[in-house]
Design an enzyme around this catalytic site. Structure first.
Site, PDB file in Angstrom:
ATOM      1  CB  SER A  24      -0.887   0.063   1.254  1.00 41.52           C
ATOM      2  OG  SER A  24      -1.873  -0.905   1.204  1.00 41.52           O
ATOM      3  CG  HIS A  55      -3.168  -2.206  -3.449  1.00 42.86           C
ATOM      4  ND1 HIS A  55      -2.347  -3.271  -3.157  1.00 42.86           N
ATOM      5  CD2 HIS A  55      -3.289  -1.501  -2.325  1.00 42.86           C
ATOM      6  CE1 HIS A  55      -1.992  -3.195  -1.883  1.00 42.86           C
ATOM      7  NE2 HIS A  55      -2.554  -2.126  -1.353  1.00 42.86           N
ATOM      8  CG  HIS A  77      -4.728  -7.246   0.984  1.00 38.99           C
ATOM      9  ND1 HIS A  77      -4.739  -6.459  -0.141  1.00 38.99           N
ATOM     10  CD2 HIS A  77      -3.639  -6.874   1.700  1.00 38.99           C
ATOM     11  CE1 HIS A  77      -3.708  -5.625  -0.096  1.00 38.99           C
ATOM     12  NE2 HIS A  77      -3.017  -5.862   1.008  1.00 38.99           N
ATOM     13  CE1 TYR A  79      -8.299  -5.409   2.300  1.00 42.69           C
ATOM     14  CE2 TYR A  79      -6.449  -6.060   3.691  1.00 42.69           C
ATOM     15  CZ  TYR A  79      -6.986  -5.255   2.700  1.00 42.69           C
ATOM     16  OH  TYR A  79      -6.208  -4.297   2.104  1.00 42.69           O
ATOM     17  CD  GLU A  80      -8.114  -7.143  -2.084  1.00 37.92           C
ATOM     18  OE1 GLU A  80      -8.518  -6.599  -3.123  1.00 37.92           O
ATOM     19  OE2 GLU A  80      -6.940  -7.566  -1.951  1.00 37.92           O
ATOM     20  CB  ALA A 107       1.444   0.042   4.623  1.00 36.36           C
ATOM     21  CG  MET A 205      -4.499  -5.881   7.755  1.00 39.33           C
ATOM     22  SD  MET A 205      -5.866  -4.812   7.295  1.00 39.33           S
ATOM     23  CE  MET A 205      -5.984  -3.747   8.741  1.00 39.33           C
ATOM     24  CB  SER A 206      -0.205  -8.009   3.153  1.00 37.22           C
ATOM     25  OG  SER A 206       0.894  -7.211   3.566  1.00 37.22           O
ATOM     26  CG  ASN A 229      -0.598   3.139  11.296  1.00 36.06           C
ATOM     27  OD1 ASN A 229      -0.443   2.622  10.177  1.00 36.06           O
ATOM     28  ND2 ASN A 229      -1.091   2.491  12.321  1.00 36.06           N
ATOM     29  CG  HIS A 241      -6.492   3.113   3.477  1.00 38.46           C
ATOM     30  ND1 HIS A 241      -5.520   2.129   3.580  1.00 38.46           N
ATOM     31  CD2 HIS A 241      -6.623   3.368   2.148  1.00 38.46           C
ATOM     32  CE1 HIS A 241      -5.094   1.809   2.366  1.00 38.46           C
ATOM     33  NE2 HIS A 241      -5.737   2.550   1.485  1.00 38.46           N
TER      34      HIS A 241
HETATM   35  N1  HPA Z   1      -2.649  -2.350  11.549  1.00 39.86           N
HETATM   36  C1  HPA Z   1      -2.765  -3.266  10.583  1.00 39.86           C
HETATM   37  N2  HPA Z   1      -2.378  -3.084   9.337  1.00 39.86           N
HETATM   38  C2  HPA Z   1      -1.834  -1.890   9.029  1.00 39.86           C
HETATM   39  C3  HPA Z   1      -1.665  -0.878   9.990  1.00 39.86           C
HETATM   40  C4  HPA Z   1      -2.099  -1.127  11.315  1.00 39.86           C
HETATM   41  O1  HPA Z   1      -1.992  -0.276  12.234  1.00 39.86           O
HETATM   42  N3  HPA Z   1      -1.079   0.165   9.351  1.00 39.86           N
HETATM   43  C5  HPA Z   1      -0.895  -0.206   8.070  1.00 39.86           C
HETATM   44  N4  HPA Z   1      -1.335  -1.454   7.868  1.00 39.86           N
END
Ligand code: HPA
Length: 266
Positions: A24, A55, A77, A79-80, A107, A205-206, A229, A241
């Protein structure tokens, strides 16, 4: 897979040596590829199509820092709604094309309190908390063993290489453990506390499914996270996001320099 490979073999004129997955906000690196061949996912037989904002969803084949690469600009992903076999299908494609090295980026949220948003973390290990595993089901012996070892999943010499290049470029990098969850909800503060206690430094998440499949297939792996973050409950601010994309964009210069320096020596 046969149809996919037949199609790609017809289109691709170089032998890619390195597979590159851009996470991402990090897809911009694909613009650096010389003599690029772009293949949108929807044109590739049996290839899934990505749905996340930020993406693009195509393969970019060409040379990056002189190295023939096959790049995924946009990944899939869990989650998709894809199953794990679909999420990791591109890794099998890379393996089937004879690619033996993988550089995977993402990310991630920072769990380690020594981190700040914008940090770059070289992944030394992971914890699979997705609740599943992409290798569940009949083992395809042609791809790898039933019970693959995961001891050196993030190739130690690649970790050392990344650290050396970062030092030469005067870019600060952390090393740490990536925890992979399914998402798509971000974690709760209590979950982040838990992930810190079990040894996590970053969360995302990947990556975990892809690395499991890559290791099953005998590929050497380097993983780099952009800490976009600090994870939930650390700053007191809510997560979103947009912040993830903004931070990834802010770090892109260092990220680019680092990756370009690393890959010729992988
Ligand atoms: N949590 C999960 N996935 C993420 C985060 C997060 O804080 N930041 C970027 N991808």
């Amino acid at each position: 897979m046969e149809k996919t490979i037949e199609y790609l073999r017809k289109k691709i004129t170089i032998q890619p040596e390195l597979g590159l997955i851009l996470g991402s906000g990090l897809g911009g690196l694909a613009e650096e590829i010389t003599d690029p061949l772009y293949i949108p996912y929807e044109e590739i037989p049996n290839f899934p199509v990505s749905t996340v904002e930020g993406h693009v969803g195509r393969l970019v084949i060409g040379k990056l820092a002189g190295v023939p690469v096959l790049t995924m600009q946009g990944r899939f992903h869990y989650y998709e709604g894809y199953d794990m076999k679909t999420v990791t299908f591109p890794i099998r494609v890379m393996q089937s094309l004879g690619i033996k090295k993988l550089l995977v980026t993402n990310a991630a949220g920072g769990i380690n309190l020594d981190y700040t948003a914008g940090a770059i973390m070289v992944i030394t290990d992971h914890i699979n908390l997705t609740g599943t595993n992409p290798l569940i089901g009949k083992n395809m012996e042609g791809y790898g063993p039933r019970f693959p070892d995961m001891t050196y999943s993030y190739t130690p010499k690649y970790v050392a290489l990344a650290q050396k290049k970062a030092q030469e470029l005067n870019i600060e990098v952390k090393t740490g453990v990536y925890v992979g969850l399914t998402g798509p909800s971000y974690e709760t503060p209590a979950e982040i506390k838990f992930l810190r206690i079990i040894g996590g430094d970053a969360v995302g998440m990947s990556t975990v499914p892809e690395v499991i499949v890559a290791r099953h297939g005998g590929m050497d792996v380097l993983g780099i996270s952009c800490i976009t973050n600090m994870a939930a409950g650390i700053s007191g601010e809510a997560l979103n996001h947009e912040e993830v994309m903004e931070t990834a964009n802010r770090v892109r210069g260092d990220f680019r320099s680092l990756v370009l320096a690393i890959i010729p020596d992988m």
